[in-house]
Scaffold this motif. Structure first.
Motif, PDB file in Angstrom:
ATOM      1  N   GLN A  24     -37.345 -14.930  -0.432  1.00 37.89           N
ATOM      2  CA  GLN A  24     -38.268 -14.193  -1.391  1.00 37.89           C
ATOM      3  C   GLN A  24     -38.746 -15.697  -2.446  1.00 37.89           C
ATOM      4  O   GLN A  24     -40.420 -16.544  -2.024  1.00 37.89           O
ATOM      5  N   LYS A  25     -37.921 -16.655  -2.148  1.00 43.31           N
ATOM      6  CA  LYS A  25     -38.053 -17.746  -3.939  1.00 43.31           C
ATOM      7  C   LYS A  25     -38.269 -18.737  -3.122  1.00 43.31           C
ATOM      8  O   LYS A  25     -38.847 -19.824  -2.827  1.00 43.31           O
ATOM      9  N   LEU A  26     -37.988 -18.074  -1.400  1.00 43.65           N
ATOM     10  CA  LEU A  26     -38.275 -19.891  -0.250  1.00 43.65           C
ATOM     11  C   LEU A  26     -39.260 -19.391   0.751  1.00 43.65           C
ATOM     12  O   LEU A  26     -39.467 -20.406   1.451  1.00 43.65           O
ATOM     13  N   CYS A  27     -40.308 -18.174   0.663  1.00 44.03           N
ATOM     14  CA  CYS A  27     -41.062 -17.645   1.535  1.00 44.03           C
ATOM     15  C   CYS A  27     -40.609 -17.609   3.197  1.00 44.03           C
ATOM     16  O   CYS A  27     -40.712 -18.641   3.893  1.00 44.03           O
ATOM     17  N   VAL A  28     -39.019 -17.469   3.872  1.00 45.46           N
ATOM     18  CA  VAL A  28     -38.847 -17.057   3.898  1.00 45.46           C
ATOM     19  C   VAL A  28     -38.328 -16.017   4.733  1.00 45.46           C
ATOM     20  O   VAL A  28     -38.500 -14.586   3.991  1.00 45.46           O
ATOM     21  N   THR A  29     -37.854 -15.675   5.983  1.00 42.86           N
ATOM     22  CA  THR A  29     -37.688 -13.554   6.379  1.00 42.86           C
ATOM     23  C   THR A  29     -36.437 -14.023   5.564  1.00 42.86           C
ATOM     24  O   THR A  29     -35.170 -14.535   5.633  1.00 42.86           O
ATOM     25  N   ARG A  30     -36.103 -12.114   5.292  1.00 44.58           N
ATOM     26  CA  ARG A  30     -34.303 -12.098   4.561  1.00 44.58           C
ATOM     27  C   ARG A  30     -33.462 -12.346   5.983  1.00 44.58           C
ATOM     28  O   ARG A  30     -32.142 -12.536   5.737  1.00 44.58           O
ATOM     29  N   ASN A  31     -34.014 -12.276   7.190  1.00 42.10           N
ATOM     30  CA  ASN A  31     -33.229 -12.791   8.857  1.00 42.10           C
ATOM     31  C   ASN A  31     -32.601 -13.969   8.680  1.00 42.10           C
ATOM     32  O   ASN A  31     -31.516 -14.339   9.241  1.00 42.10           O
ATOM     33  N   THR A  32     -33.750 -14.210   8.206  1.00 50.36           N
ATOM     34  CA  THR A  32     -33.202 -16.044   8.541  1.00 50.36           C
ATOM     35  C   THR A  32     -31.677 -16.351   7.077  1.00 50.36           C
ATOM     36  O   THR A  32     -31.162 -17.174   7.724  1.00 50.36           O
ATOM     37  N   ILE A  33     -32.281 -16.076   6.100  1.00 46.11           N
ATOM     38  CA  ILE A  33     -30.992 -16.579   4.830  1.00 46.11           C
ATOM     39  C   ILE A  33     -29.868 -15.170   6.068  1.00 46.11           C
ATOM     40  O   ILE A  33     -28.425 -15.562   5.824  1.00 46.11           O
ATOM     41  N   SER A  34     -29.684 -14.778   6.239  1.00 49.17           N
ATOM     42  CA  SER A  34     -28.551 -13.721   7.022  1.00 49.17           C
ATOM     43  C   SER A  34     -28.216 -14.208   8.112  1.00 49.17           C
ATOM     44  O   SER A  34     -26.421 -14.582   8.082  1.00 49.17           O
ATOM     45  N   ASN A  35     -28.852 -15.491   9.286  1.00 50.62           N
ATOM     46  CA  ASN A  35     -28.800 -15.914   9.509  1.00 50.62           C
ATOM     47  C   ASN A  35     -27.568 -17.291   9.723  1.00 50.62           C
ATOM     48  O   ASN A  35     -26.625 -17.357   9.797  1.00 50.62           O
ATOM     49  N   TYR A  36     -28.482 -17.840   8.166  1.00 47.68           N
ATOM     50  CA  TYR A  36     -27.557 -18.803   7.021  1.00 47.68           C
ATOM     51  C   TYR A  36     -26.255 -18.105   7.300  1.00 47.68           C
ATOM     52  O   TYR A  36     -25.241 -18.908   7.174  1.00 47.68           O
ATOM     53  N   GLU A  37     -25.947 -17.495   6.367  1.00 49.75           N
ATOM     54  CA  GLU A  37     -24.833 -17.012   5.944  1.00 49.75           C
ATOM     55  C   GLU A  37     -23.926 -16.276   7.002  1.00 49.75           C
ATOM     56  O   GLU A  37     -22.436 -16.481   6.623  1.00 49.75           O
ATOM     57  N   THR A  38     -24.537 -16.036   7.824  1.00 49.00           N
ATOM     58  CA  THR A  38     -23.214 -15.626   9.147  1.00 49.00           C
ATOM     59  C   THR A  38     -22.480 -16.865   9.447  1.00 49.00           C
ATOM     60  O   THR A  38     -22.422 -16.267  11.034  1.00 49.00           O
ATOM     61  N   GLY A  39     -23.344 -18.054  10.053  1.00 47.83           N
ATOM     62  CA  GLY A  39     -23.394 -18.793  10.707  1.00 47.83           C
ATOM     63  C   GLY A  39     -23.762 -19.104  12.097  1.00 47.83           C
ATOM     64  O   GLY A  39     -23.900 -19.606  12.665  1.00 47.83           O
ATOM     65  N   HIS A  40     -25.214 -18.605  12.464  1.00 54.10           N
ATOM     66  CA  HIS A  40     -25.844 -18.234  12.898  1.00 54.10           C
ATOM     67  C   HIS A  40     -26.593 -19.049  13.701  1.00 54.10           C
ATOM     68  O   HIS A  40     -27.298 -19.527  14.505  1.00 54.10           O
ATOM     69  N   SER A  41     -26.922 -19.055  12.134  1.00 51.25           N
ATOM     70  CA  SER A  41     -27.850 -20.858  12.219  1.00 51.25           C
ATOM     71  C   SER A  41     -27.687 -21.879  11.166  1.00 51.25           C
ATOM     72  O   SER A  41     -27.641 -21.088   9.299  1.00 51.25           O
TER      73      SER A  41
END
Length: 249
Positions: A24-41
């Motif tokens: 929400q702070k970055l105005c992106v989806t939770r899935n985007t943050i999840s992908n960053y943390e898991t290394g998918h993107s």
């Protein structure tokens, strides 16, 4: 999970944010943050900067992770190693200078004139070695007993005055020894061009160099002790380096 992903997750957890809150702070989806943390993107440079601002850190920390602070033991071992290396350098300076001085004295037996570089070794190289030895030993003792000099302005002034005196002495003696060598060269040329029956008198040493040579020749132990004490004073008076945190405060 790649390094950036681990670092993002660690920074988020330390701030107490959920993936949803950070998204929400970055105005992106939770899935985007999840992908960053898991290394998918991986975030691009702009997103990395936004992540750093949201997590109150810097992009380098997210990329490389936090630098591990060295333990007190590691710092102490490194300091001991550094001081020992300087002591070894000073010891080598003394050994080499001593060998060259002996060689120069052997040459003197034939010419009856002490080479200028012999005086330079005794009047500049030796004192430099004594200063280094005194400074390194005192620095180790001072650190071992946890002593710290105050940051008073007058102490810094005294330290830099002492540094200035030592440097000025080295420069003056070097110039005097060069002048002394030049005078020797002129004397040799004059002797070579002498005719039978001619005589020549020459005064090689100036007042400054002559007086220092007398002190060095007749009071060697005091000479050594004096330069060693000078090095100890430099170690005690040396201003403590300010850390980044204290500088900010």
């Amino acid at each position: 999970m790649n390094r950036i992903g681990k670092n993002i997750k660690k920074a988020r957890s330390e701030k107490g944010y959920t993936q949803e809150q950070l998204a929400q702070k970055l105005c992106v989806t939770r899935n985007t943050i999840s992908n960053y943390e898991t290394g998918h993107s991986n975030p691009d440079i702009e997103m990395l900067q936004l992540l750093a601002e949201a997590l109150k850190t810097d992009p380098n920390t997210l990329i490389y992770g936090e630098k591990k602070e060295q333990s007190a033991d590691q710092t102490w071992r490194k300091e001991i190693l550094k001081r020992v290396i300087w002591l070894v350098i000073a010891g080598l300076m003394m050994v080499i200078s001593s060998s060259l001085i002996r060689y120069g004295n052997d040459l003197t037996k034939d010419t009856f004139i002490v080479p200028s570089w012999v005086w330079w070794l005794g009047l500049v190289s030796y004192p430099a070695a004594y200063v280094i030895i005194g400074e390194q030993i005192m620095a180790l003792l001072w650190r071992a007993y946890g002593k710290e000099i105050s940051g008073a302005k007058w102490i810094k002034v005294v330290f830099w005055i002492l540094i200035g005196v030592v440097v000025a002495y080295g420069i003056v003696m070097t110039v005097e020894c060069i002048r002394y060598g030049y005078e020797q060269w002129i004397y040799k040329k004059m002797v070579e061009n002498m005719r039978p029956g001619d005589s020549v008198s020459f005064n090689f040493a100036s007042g400054i160099l002559g007086n220092v040579i007398l002190i060095y020749g007749y009071h060697k132990w005091l000479w050594m002790l004096g330069w060693g004490v000078c090095g100890m004073l430099l170690a005690i008076l040396k201003p403590k380096k300010k850390s980044a945190e204290s500088a900010e405060n």
